[in-house]
Motif scaffolding. Structure first.
Motif, PDB file in Angstrom:
ATOM      1  N   GLU A  87     -57.675  23.312 -28.362  1.00 23.17           N
ATOM      2  CA  GLU A  87     -56.668  24.064 -29.108  1.00 23.17           C
ATOM      3  C   GLU A  87     -55.701  24.759 -28.161  1.00 23.17           C
ATOM      4  O   GLU A  87     -54.503  24.847 -28.441  1.00 23.17           O
ATOM      5  CB  GLU A  87     -57.328  25.077 -30.048  1.00 23.17           C
ATOM      6  CG  GLU A  87     -58.067  24.445 -31.199  1.00 23.17           C
ATOM      7  CD  GLU A  87     -57.161  23.649 -32.128  1.00 23.17           C
ATOM      8  OE1 GLU A  87     -55.980  24.056 -32.334  1.00 23.17           O
ATOM      9  OE2 GLU A  87     -57.611  22.627 -32.659  1.00 23.17           O
ATOM     10  N   GLU A  94     -47.117  22.649 -27.671  1.00 18.75           N
ATOM     11  CA  GLU A  94     -46.083  23.141 -28.594  1.00 18.75           C
ATOM     12  C   GLU A  94     -45.133  24.099 -27.886  1.00 18.75           C
ATOM     13  O   GLU A  94     -43.919  24.058 -28.104  1.00 18.75           O
ATOM     14  CB  GLU A  94     -46.724  23.812 -29.807  1.00 18.75           C
ATOM     15  CG  GLU A  94     -45.731  24.296 -30.841  1.00 18.75           C
ATOM     16  CD  GLU A  94     -44.912  23.190 -31.483  1.00 18.75           C
ATOM     17  OE1 GLU A  94     -43.780  23.480 -31.931  1.00 18.75           O
ATOM     18  OE2 GLU A  94     -45.379  22.039 -31.563  1.00 18.75           O
ATOM     19  N   GLY A 130     -54.362  26.384 -35.128  1.00 18.63           N
ATOM     20  CA  GLY A 130     -53.549  25.510 -35.961  1.00 18.63           C
ATOM     21  C   GLY A 130     -52.164  26.021 -36.302  1.00 18.63           C
ATOM     22  O   GLY A 130     -51.823  27.172 -36.078  1.00 18.63           O
ATOM     23  N   ASN A 131     -51.338  25.098 -36.828  1.00 20.21           N
ATOM     24  CA  ASN A 131     -49.998  25.392 -37.320  1.00 20.21           C
ATOM     25  C   ASN A 131     -49.149  26.111 -36.266  1.00 20.21           C
ATOM     26  O   ASN A 131     -48.416  27.055 -36.580  1.00 20.21           O
ATOM     27  CB  ASN A 131     -50.086  26.215 -38.608  1.00 20.21           C
ATOM     28  CG  ASN A 131     -48.861  26.051 -39.467  1.00 20.21           C
ATOM     29  OD1 ASN A 131     -48.020  25.198 -39.200  1.00 20.21           O
ATOM     30  ND2 ASN A 131     -48.764  26.865 -40.490  1.00 20.21           N
ATOM     31  N   TYR A 132     -49.217  25.651 -35.024  1.00 19.81           N
ATOM     32  CA  TYR A 132     -48.573  26.344 -33.909  1.00 19.81           C
ATOM     33  C   TYR A 132     -47.056  26.349 -34.016  1.00 19.81           C
ATOM     34  O   TYR A 132     -46.417  27.335 -33.646  1.00 19.81           O
ATOM     35  CB  TYR A 132     -49.024  25.752 -32.580  1.00 19.81           C
ATOM     36  CG  TYR A 132     -50.517  25.823 -32.395  1.00 19.81           C
ATOM     37  CD1 TYR A 132     -51.183  27.039 -32.505  1.00 19.81           C
ATOM     38  CD2 TYR A 132     -51.261  24.685 -32.135  1.00 19.81           C
ATOM     39  CE1 TYR A 132     -52.551  27.114 -32.352  1.00 19.81           C
ATOM     40  CE2 TYR A 132     -52.630  24.757 -31.981  1.00 19.81           C
ATOM     41  CZ  TYR A 132     -53.270  25.968 -32.099  1.00 19.81           C
ATOM     42  OH  TYR A 132     -54.621  26.041 -31.957  1.00 19.81           O
ATOM     43  N   GLU A 134     -45.124  26.490 -36.699  1.00 19.66           N
ATOM     44  CA  GLU A 134     -44.729  27.526 -37.655  1.00 19.66           C
ATOM     45  C   GLU A 134     -44.987  28.924 -37.087  1.00 19.66           C
ATOM     46  O   GLU A 134     -44.172  29.836 -37.241  1.00 19.66           O
ATOM     47  CB  GLU A 134     -45.476  27.336 -38.975  1.00 19.66           C
ATOM     48  CG  GLU A 134     -45.230  28.419 -39.999  1.00 19.66           C
ATOM     49  CD  GLU A 134     -43.778  28.500 -40.479  1.00 19.66           C
ATOM     50  OE1 GLU A 134     -43.405  29.562 -41.011  1.00 19.66           O
ATOM     51  OE2 GLU A 134     -43.029  27.523 -40.312  1.00 19.66           O
ATOM     52  N   LYS A 135     -46.116  29.104 -36.444  1.00 16.73           N
ATOM     53  CA  LYS A 135     -46.442  30.417 -35.888  1.00 16.73           C
ATOM     54  C   LYS A 135     -45.477  30.813 -34.778  1.00 16.73           C
ATOM     55  O   LYS A 135     -45.046  31.966 -34.706  1.00 16.73           O
ATOM     56  CB  LYS A 135     -47.886  30.442 -35.389  1.00 16.73           C
ATOM     57  CG  LYS A 135     -48.887  30.434 -36.529  1.00 16.73           C
ATOM     58  CD  LYS A 135     -50.302  30.399 -36.035  1.00 16.73           C
ATOM     59  CE  LYS A 135     -51.292  30.422 -37.200  1.00 16.73           C
ATOM     60  NZ  LYS A 135     -52.682  30.372 -36.739  1.00 16.73           N
ATOM     61  N   ARG A 138     -42.206  31.851 -36.423  1.00 14.12           N
ATOM     62  CA  ARG A 138     -42.323  33.220 -36.935  1.00 14.12           C
ATOM     63  C   ARG A 138     -42.286  34.239 -35.803  1.00 14.12           C
ATOM     64  O   ARG A 138     -41.674  35.307 -35.939  1.00 14.12           O
ATOM     65  CB  ARG A 138     -43.622  33.377 -37.742  1.00 14.12           C
ATOM     66  CG  ARG A 138     -43.546  32.678 -39.077  1.00 14.12           C
ATOM     67  CD  ARG A 138     -44.810  32.745 -39.915  1.00 14.12           C
ATOM     68  NE  ARG A 138     -45.699  33.848 -39.676  1.00 14.12           N
ATOM     69  CZ  ARG A 138     -47.014  33.777 -39.778  1.00 14.12           C
ATOM     70  NH1 ARG A 138     -47.604  32.652 -40.108  1.00 14.12           N
ATOM     71  NH2 ARG A 138     -47.763  34.828 -39.558  1.00 14.12           N
ATOM     72  N   GLU A 161     -52.109  33.428 -42.292  1.00 11.30           N
ATOM     73  CA  GLU A 161     -51.180  32.348 -42.611  1.00 11.30           C
ATOM     74  C   GLU A 161     -49.831  32.822 -43.133  1.00 11.30           C
ATOM     75  O   GLU A 161     -48.810  32.269 -42.818  1.00 11.30           O
ATOM     76  CB  GLU A 161     -51.813  31.398 -43.626  1.00 11.30           C
ATOM     77  CG  GLU A 161     -52.815  30.459 -43.011  1.00 11.30           C
ATOM     78  CD  GLU A 161     -52.233  29.602 -41.892  1.00 11.30           C
ATOM     79  OE1 GLU A 161     -51.134  29.034 -42.061  1.00 11.30           O
ATOM     80  OE2 GLU A 161     -52.869  29.514 -40.835  1.00 11.30           O
ATOM     81  N   ARG A 162     -49.777  33.835 -43.963  1.00 11.81           N
ATOM     82  CA  ARG A 162     -48.521  34.189 -44.620  1.00 11.81           C
ATOM     83  C   ARG A 162     -47.955  35.531 -44.200  1.00 11.81           C
ATOM     84  O   ARG A 162     -46.980  35.988 -44.763  1.00 11.81           O
ATOM     85  CB  ARG A 162     -48.741  34.183 -46.126  1.00 11.81           C
ATOM     86  CG  ARG A 162     -49.119  32.804 -46.603  1.00 11.81           C
ATOM     87  CD  ARG A 162     -48.529  32.526 -47.929  1.00 11.81           C
ATOM     88  NE  ARG A 162     -48.583  31.092 -48.130  1.00 11.81           N
ATOM     89  CZ  ARG A 162     -49.196  30.519 -49.113  1.00 11.81           C
ATOM     90  NH1 ARG A 162     -49.792  31.229 -50.015  1.00 11.81           N
ATOM     91  NH2 ARG A 162     -49.197  29.216 -49.231  1.00 11.81           N
TER      92      ARG A 162
END
Length: 174
Positions: A87, A94, A130-132, A134-135, A138, A161-162
């Motif tokens: 990870e 990313e 995960g979801n690097y 998008e993170k 943000r 997440e949100r």
């Protein structure tokens, strides 16, 4: 077998060429990061194989990011046994894809998948798993907002997440 036993060697192959020649091809490991195990610093490749102590190959570590895993057993020639390492490499990929980060100044704290964090320019960004993409998007928005307001941050937590949490340092006199 002796060539394959060397930590820098990923693979070695022998070829027989008739009538009287034998040749060997050696595939070398490429350092992908510096591992900070808490007991020493080592070069590691993208498969998590420990290559050598950083001090023995200082020139190879000049532009590499650091992956910090506390109390891990690092032995040259052996793969690390950390679930968070893959990870950490995904997060580093990313970061490299997005650009704008100086790789040598990036440290990924990867003690566990749940606590994956980036330390950059004295700031800690708690990322999680995960979801690097998008993170990191943000994170860019948060840093832009903080900069526009003239604030200084202590850390940013993007594990949920949100939502995101950030700790702002108090200004002098407030």
């Amino acid at each position: 077998q002796r060539a394959r036993a060397l930590a820098w060697v990923r693979d070695a192959r022998l070829y027989r060429q008739l009538p009287n020649r034998i040749s060997m091809t050696v595939f070398e490991r490429t350092p992908a990061a510096v591992l900070d195990s808490g007991r020493g610093r080592y070069l590691i490749d993208e498969e998590g194989v420990v290559i050598v102590r950083e001090s023995a190959a200082a020139g190879d570590a000049q532009a590499l990011p650091t992956v910090a895993i506390s109390n891990c057993q690092a032995q040259p020639g052996h793969a690390l046994d950390s679930g968070a390492l893959s990870e950490a490499f995904a997060l580093l990929a990313e970061i490299a894809r997005r650009g704008g980060w100086k790789a040598v100044d990036v440290t990924i704290r990867a003690n566990s998948v749940e606590t994956l964090a980036v330390v950059y320019q004295g700031h800690e960004f708690r990322i999680g798993v995960g979801n690097y993409g998008e993170k990191l998007r943000r994170l860019g928005e948060i840093l832009s907002d903080v900069q526009q307001r003239g604030l200084a941050i202590a850390y940013v937590d993007l594990r949920a997440e949100r939502q995101a949490a950030d700790m702002v340092r108090a200004k002098a006199g407030r």
